[in-house]
Every structure is written in C-alpha cells, then in structure tokens.
Design a protein around this motif. Structure first.
Motif, PDB file in Angstrom:
ATOM      1  N   ALA A 262       0.907  -1.262  -0.086  1.00 58.77           N
ATOM      2  CA  ALA A 262      -0.037  -0.057  -0.132  1.00 58.77           C
ATOM      3  C   ALA A 262       0.967   1.275  -0.001  1.00 58.77           C
ATOM      4  N   LYS A 263       2.016   1.278  -0.483  1.00 56.99           N
ATOM      5  CA  LYS A 263       2.825   2.424  -0.606  1.00 56.99           C
ATOM      6  C   LYS A 263       2.249   3.625  -1.496  1.00 56.99           C
ATOM      7  N   TYR A 264       1.425   3.228  -2.484  1.00 58.77           N
ATOM      8  CA  TYR A 264       0.601   4.222  -3.178  1.00 58.77           C
ATOM      9  C   TYR A 264      -0.795   4.568  -2.950  1.00 58.77           C
TER      10      TYR A 264
ATOM     11  N   GLU B 221       3.707  -4.776  -8.493  1.00 58.18           N
ATOM     12  CA  GLU B 221       2.762  -3.502  -8.758  1.00 58.18           C
ATOM     13  C   GLU B 221       1.265  -3.498  -7.723  1.00 58.18           C
ATOM     14  N   CYS B 222       0.862  -5.000  -7.800  1.00 59.27           N
ATOM     15  CA  CYS B 222      -0.233  -4.871  -6.807  1.00 59.27           C
ATOM     16  C   CYS B 222      -0.261  -4.952  -5.392  1.00 59.27           C
ATOM     17  N   LEU B 223       0.894  -5.266  -4.660  1.00 60.95           N
ATOM     18  CA  LEU B 223       1.197  -5.060  -3.403  1.00 60.95           C
ATOM     19  C   LEU B 223       1.356  -3.516  -3.133  1.00 60.95           C
ATOM     20  N   LYS B 224       2.159  -2.712  -4.155  1.00 55.47           N
ATOM     21  CA  LYS B 224       2.207  -1.244  -3.890  1.00 55.47           C
ATOM     22  C   LYS B 224       1.021  -0.785  -3.999  1.00 55.47           C
TER      23      LYS B 224
ATOM     24  N   ALA C 170      -5.036 -14.865  -7.283  1.00 57.81           N
ATOM     25  CA  ALA C 170      -6.143 -14.461  -6.390  1.00 57.81           C
ATOM     26  C   ALA C 170      -5.587 -13.903  -5.010  1.00 57.81           C
ATOM     27  N   PRO C 171      -6.619 -12.732  -4.622  1.00 56.31           N
ATOM     28  CA  PRO C 171      -5.994 -12.145  -3.455  1.00 56.31           C
ATOM     29  C   PRO C 171      -6.437 -12.873  -2.161  1.00 56.31           C
TER      30      PRO C 171
ATOM     31  N   LEU D  28      -9.014  -2.577 -10.795  1.00 58.52           N
ATOM     32  CA  LEU D  28      -7.428  -2.005 -10.826  1.00 58.52           C
ATOM     33  C   LEU D  28      -6.699  -2.798 -11.333  1.00 58.52           C
ATOM     34  N   LEU D  29      -6.608  -4.364 -10.878  1.00 55.54           N
ATOM     35  CA  LEU D  29      -5.829  -5.199 -11.316  1.00 55.54           C
ATOM     36  C   LEU D  29      -5.716  -5.447 -12.705  1.00 55.54           C
ATOM     37  N   MET D  30      -7.270  -5.496 -13.204  1.00 57.08           N
ATOM     38  CA  MET D  30      -7.327  -5.700 -14.596  1.00 57.08           C
ATOM     39  C   MET D  30      -6.636  -4.782 -15.506  1.00 57.08           C
ATOM     40  N   SER D  31      -6.524  -3.469 -15.213  1.00 54.13           N
ATOM     41  CA  SER D  31      -5.916  -2.256 -15.770  1.00 54.13           C
ATOM     42  C   SER D  31      -4.274  -2.546 -15.765  1.00 54.13           C
ATOM     43  N   VAL D  32      -3.899  -2.852 -14.406  1.00 52.51           N
ATOM     44  CA  VAL D  32      -2.617  -2.936 -14.083  1.00 52.51           C
ATOM     45  C   VAL D  32      -2.138  -4.389 -14.878  1.00 52.51           C
TER      46      VAL D  32
END
Length: 729
Positions: free
Chosen positions: A32-34, A272-275, A295-296, A310-314
């Motif tokens: 969650a840096k961002y 990228e996901c984790l950030k 899967a999250p 957001l994931l699908m875009s990333v």
C-alpha cells in the motif's frame, strides 16, 4: 509463404524472461505504498479531520463538507510527495471497465504564474459528460450533465503520476450510471437486514460486512503473435482456429511449473499489486495451455471490487513490459477451457463471527443454518436474476461447456449440510443439526501427517457452491465487473432476510419463543427452496432436463436472460431494498441489450473481413497450385496413370471449393442478417435478432474456415495457429 505469420513466430521465440527489479524492502514494508490508507490519513490529516473521516468510513456517518478542504490538503500533500502531478475521479461506468479524466494540480496564482492547489470541492464532486457513457436513454447529448462523487470508504491511490479518487457516477437527475452506486446501496441493505437477524443471537452485533475473494483467470499470448491476429486485436477472442493436436488433454498444465517468462510477469505484477494495496496471494497455472490465475486475500466487497478492476488494468500494462498481451475474454480459444472469475462471498459480523461458518454451540449452529437457508431461499427465488447478473455476450461462450458451470443456477450444499436440511425439514429440535468440524484420516504412510477433511466436498460443476464458510459463485466471467453479481446477490439476500425477520417477529408477537419461531420459518424455507439444491453433475444432459422439471430458469439466450431484471419480483426486490429504481433497471437493460448487439456486430464484421480478405484468397491460391500440379501430371503421364496420381489432389481441390462456396454464401447471408437486425428499433428485439440470426452464421463460417486450415499449405496460412498461440511462451 505467409511472411507475417512466420516473422512473428520467429520474433516470439526470441522473447526471453524480462528481469524484474525487486524492491529492497519486504512486501509488508512496501504494501500500500501508493495508497492513501489510514496510516497516511493519520500522518497527513489533523486529528479532528482524521476522526471525522474514520467515522464516515466505519459508521456511515454523514460526510461534512466542512472537512473536505482539510482532507484534500492532506491528500494533495501526500500525493505530491509521492510524485503525483495530476488527479482524477476514478469510476465504474456501465462499460465493464473504469473511467478517468486527468487534471493537473496547477491553478493561476494571479501573478502570471501557477500554484499547486486541490480543494475540497474538487475532491468530493466533479462533472463528467453523462451522455458520452452508456446510460440507457437517461441522458441525451443535449442533457449531458452528470456527477462523480467521492467514495470515502475506498482509499485513493496513485498510478504513475496521477492521484486516483474512487467515486460514484450519477446523472443530473440522480439515477446511477455506474456499478459502484448500486453496489454500495446493496451492501448497506444487506448490512441492515443481516444485523437485525444477528441480534436474535447476539445483541452486541452492530454491523455485518460482506466479503469477497475473487479468483482472476486469464490467458497470456506473446505480443508478436497477438499483433498478427486481427480477431484477437479487435474482439479479444479467436474467431477462427482449429484445435492444436495437443491442447489440455494430458492435464499437465494445471498447477504445473510456471514458465520462466510467465513467472517474471507474475512477480512484476504482484509487486505492482502490493504497492497499490491489492493483497495478491495465490498464483498458478490453470487448466488450458497459457492460462493462469491470480487470487488475493478476501476483502470487504466494495474494496475487493475496486481492486479487481484496478488489477485488470495493471495486468494489461505489466503484460506489455514482458512482451505479452493478457486476454480476459471468457472464451478466447475454442476447444480449451475458458476463463472465469469465481466470486467467493461471505458475511461476517463486527464481533468477528463468520455467518456461513458452523459454530460450536447449538445457538451458534442455529445462526449458521439461519443464514445458509436464507441464502438458499434467495437464490431459489431469484435464480434467473442471478444468471442475468453474470450473463454477457462473452460469458455466453463459456457457460454450459464442460469446463464451466451450466447456464442453470443451482446450489451445491454438500452431504453434511444437505442431511441437516433434510432433518430440519421434518423436525424442529436444534439438537438435530450438530455440525461436525474437520475430520482426520490417515493415509497409512508414517511420514505424511494426518489430513483434515472439510465438512463439505467441492462440486466444480456447480455455479453456486457452499464451500465450508462461504459461497462460491463460479459462473462469473473473467472480464466481468464483480459488482454486477454482488449487487444482485447482496440485494436478494437482504430482501430475503427482511422477510425472514418480519415472519419471525410475527410469530414471536403471537407468543412463540424466538427459537421456535426461527425454526418454524426455516422449515418453510427449506421445503420451498428444495428444488434449487443439486449436488450432482451439473454438466449432464439429465440435469438440464431435471432442472426444467423443477421450474428453474433454463434459458440460454443472453438477451432473453436479461428479462429477469424486469420481472415484477425483481423490480419489487430492488426497489424494496433501495438498490435500483424502476427507471434505473429499465435503463440498465437497454445498455445490456445494446452492448450485446455491438459485441456480436463487431465480431461478425471482423469475421467477414478475415474470411473474404484473408482466408478465401489464400485457400484459392493454394487451390490454384493444386490445379496447376494436376494439369502438369495429366500432361506428363498417360491418362490412366495420371488419374491415380492426381486423384488425391483432385479430392482436396473439390473439398476446398465446397468450403469456399459455403464461406462466401454464409458471409453474404450474415451481412444481410445484420442489415435486417440493424433496422430494428427495440434494443431488446435487435439483440435477440443478433443472437438468433447472426451468431449462428458465425459458427457455421468458422467451421468451414477451420476445415480449410487443415488442408491449406502451412506456409501459406496467414494467421498464427493455436499451437503457436498456446504453446509459445
């Protein structure tokens, strides 16, 4: 020779795993840096503002616009320190994707320069053009005003140099034009209804949360190969292509070793996901070649849905860095498994109790069965609506095949729960339904520890299965916005729980004990909804016949399935729970029908172009080569001998001619069918016409093209084949 195809195949073989720069910190340190989460809020907001905002998020307190400027100032300060120069309201229009318009922080400073500013007014409300998004006739070009408004319950985040603020999107007259608005309404409704029922068992429960854990399946295709397939480029699926000799029949891809290029992509994606605060947990190979899953960890539904979008875009952005294209279409390749997005859904209280998990006491188990039975009844009463919530032109290719749930909604409850339901239907004693926990069984191998067996098995053919402490809605498509299914499910369950409480309270008012009143109503529900329970093989033809006898919705035409949204019981349920108005329901169905038509229309146009301008010329050229060969044979050999030598070539020539004739005829018929359908004014009738008259022709055309692929010289075939698309990685 098809130079483009062989050029891109050669290029694809040169692509190697891309090096991924891993952060020096541990995942827990850069997670969650961002994201402007509570940690950042506490740091950048005054305490009074922080406390007020947390109260809005946790307790649904009304948002006081007076704190907006303070929140905006803190958010801007954090974002600029992180390198952001722009901001956007990020919302979910009825396109299945997301929308954003980037504005910079700069404003005139009245001295000929600029300053960075971001006011509370810009944070909480903006004005996109509502007529330019799907709206089902609610907005016109001359009535374009719409509003996006901040959703404080979903934290803002930064992508590249832009601060993204999750928002709802509504029309000037207040109707929702997005997925988030009705989703928040449905979650609020199920919270109130479930909390009221929980208070029968524990008066300390003040709030019930709806949780979602999605499982995102997808395909990866080398970018070079993708660029040489116009059908993939324009429709996200292959409109032609014969099966590869080897596909998934050896069952060796599922959970197999992840290819190095794919592993690098997955690692990059997870970072990228984790950030971005997406708690990516699991990654693995799926069943089909070049098919994978991410899967999250479970999250609250609203946040989980934002994270999936957001994931699908990333994913698409990261895939390009690794010379891949990600395919989210439900059925990009014929003959191998399609992709879904299983929605694992559960309810939990603010006291830490999972409402779909068995308890340790009779009272806890009565609560467990209360919620299980109400969900079962809601699904029974609204099985057609739930199917409509996951129906689409793309998911229609996947449902009903022997790889995905059938296009009939049923519930798998498992042996133990089914036995308890049968017992409760006949008796009222709470002692009759003691739930067993996990049981151990010994494999007889000393070095292997005892395996704990769950209290329910898994039925992979069920579209809606109870899996121990949650329900798995397996029919959701891979490209879908999860909100569509979650809106229908949470609203239906909320409506069901409201009715349940009314009936129980009525019995209590007549002198029955709370426990007896609950059991009496549950018994009625079990008997009413028994037809929705099915623990057998959902793929079988016998089940389709049985489901029809049970009165379940067996419709397979997607445009007709959408009618479920406008049935009186659906309209009443949505309006009673304040999730949709009748105007919104009619508008959304107009959008659904129009979207269905456009997707089939685009596919038909692409297929017609490929058939006439790519396949027919190549097949004709190969046919000419064979004719030339036959002519030379007959001029060189005696007649009797030449007939024997040229016989096979003549057979191929005739078969090619037959296939070409059908292709040309069917393409012409398909074009005429489109012209007829396009003149229909009703969006519903137009969609039905495309389903009934255009889509079947596409299947016929494809059949003959795929036959030609097996006949035409491999060096001449213009499009990358399945063996190349699925096995070069």
């Amino acid at each position: 020779m098809s130079t483009l195809r062989f050029k891109v195949v050669e290029e694809a073989f040169t692509h190697k795993a891309v090096a991924v720069e891993e952060p020096a910190e541990r995942p827990s340190e850069y997670f969650a840096k961002y994201v402007f989460n509570r940690e950042k809020m506490f740091k950048y907001l005054p305490k009074k503002t922080y406390d007020a905002l947390v109260n809005v998020i946790d307790n649904g307190a009304p948002f006081n616009r007076e704190i907006a400027d303070s929140v905006a100032a803190g958010m801007k300060k954090w974002a600029m320190e992180m390198g952001a120069t722009h901001y956007t309201h990020w919302f979910h229009p009825l396109t299945e994707g997301t929308a954003e318009k980037h504005d910079s922080f700069i404003e005139h400073d009245s001295k000929g320069g600029v300053v960075e500013e971001f006011s509370g007014k810009l944070l909480i409300q903006q004005e996109p053009d509502a007529s330019s998004f799907p709206n089902g006739g609610i907005r016109n070009t001359f009535e374009a005003r719409g509003y996006s408004a901040w959703d404080p319950s979903s934290p803002a985040f930064i992508v590249d140099d832009t601060l993204c603020i999750p928002t709802i999107f509504v029309s000037y007259t207040g109707e929702s034009l997005d997925y988030k608005t009705p989703l928040l309404r449905a979650l609020n409704s199920v919270n109130k209804a479930a909390t009221a029922v929980c208070n029968y068992f524990d008066p300390n429960v003040k709030k019930v949360f709806s949780y979602l854990g999605w499982e995102q399946e997808y395909f990866l295709v080398d970018e070079a190969l993708y660029s040489a397939r116009p059908d993939l480029l324009l429709t996200d699926r292959t409109l032609m292509g014969h099966d590869s000799a080897k596909n998934q029949q050896l069952e060796d891809h599922y959970f197999g070793a992840i290819p190095s290029r794919v592993s690098a992509f997955m690692k990059d994606l997870e970072i990228e996901c984790l950030k971005l605060g997406i708690p990516a947990k699991t990654r693995h190979n799926e069943v089909a070649p070049n098919q994978f899953e991410l899967a999250p960890i479970f999250e609250e539904v609203n946040l989980a849905n934002d994270h999936n979008l957001l994931l699908m875009s990333v994913m698409k952005k990261v895939a390009r860095r690794h010379n891949f294209r990600v395919l989210l279409h439900e059925k990009p390749f014929k003959g191998v498994n399609g992709s879904g997005k299983h929605n694992n859904w559960s309810l939990g209280t603010d006291t830490g109790i999972l409402l779909f998990a068995p308890g340790k006491t009779p009272k806890e188990n009565l609560q467990f069965m209360t919620f299980i039975i109400n969900v079962m009844t809601a699904v029974y009463r609204h099985n057609g609506l739930l199917k409509a919530s996951i129906a689409s032109a793309t998911n229609g290719h996947r449902l009903g095949a022997n790889e995905a749930p059938p296009a009939i909604i049923s519930i798998f409850m498992g042996k133990q729960v089914s036995e308890i339901l049968d017992t409760m239907a006949s008796f009222n004693s709470k002692d009759d339904f003691k739930m067993n926990g996990k049981e151990g069984f010994d494999l007889g191998v000393t070095q292997i520890p005892e395996i704990l067996r769950d209290n329910t098995d898994r039925n992979r053919t069920s579209p809606f299965a109870f899996t121990g402490n949650r329900f798995e809605f397996r029919a959701v498509g891979s490209s879908a916005n999860c909100a569509s299914a979650m809106i229908a499910l949470n609203a239906a369950v909320a409506d069901q729980l409201q009715e349940f409480k009314t009936l129980v309270d009525s019995r209590i008012a007549k002198g029955e004990s709370t426990e007896k009143a609950i059991l009496s109503v549950l018994k009625e529900y079990i008997n009413e909804s028994k037809n929705i329970r099915f623990d057998g093989n959902g793929y079988s033809d016998e089940w389709k016949a049985e489901a029809a006898r049970r009165g379940l919705d067996c419709e397979t035409s997607v445009p007709v399935i959408y009618d479920n949204y406008l049935k009186p019981e659906s309209v009443k349920m949505f309006t009673d729970t304040h999730v949709f108005s009748e105007v919104e329901l009619h508008a959304r169905n107009e959008v659904k029908w129009e979207t269905y038509t456009k997707k089939i229309q685009i596919e038909a146009r692409v297929l017609g172009d490929l058939a006439i301008n790519h396949i027919v010329p190549v097949a004709t050229r190969y046919q000419s080569l064979l004719l030339d060969n036959v002519f030379k044979i007959k001029s060189l050999f005696p007649a009797e001998k030449s007939e024997v030598i040229a016989n096979q070539d003549m057979e191929v020539i005739e078969k090619i001619a037959a296939h070409l004739l059908v292709i040309k005829e069917k393409v012409h018929t398909m074009i005429e069918a489109r012209k007829v359908a396009n003149k229909i004014e009703s969006e519903r009738e137009k969609a039905i016409a495309y389903h009934d008259t255009v889509a079947p022709l596409m299947d016929e055309i494809r059949y003959h093209i795929d036959k030609l692929e097996l006949m035409v010289d491999n060096e001449m075939w213009p499009l990358p084949k399945y063996r190349e698309l699925l096995f070069i990685r």
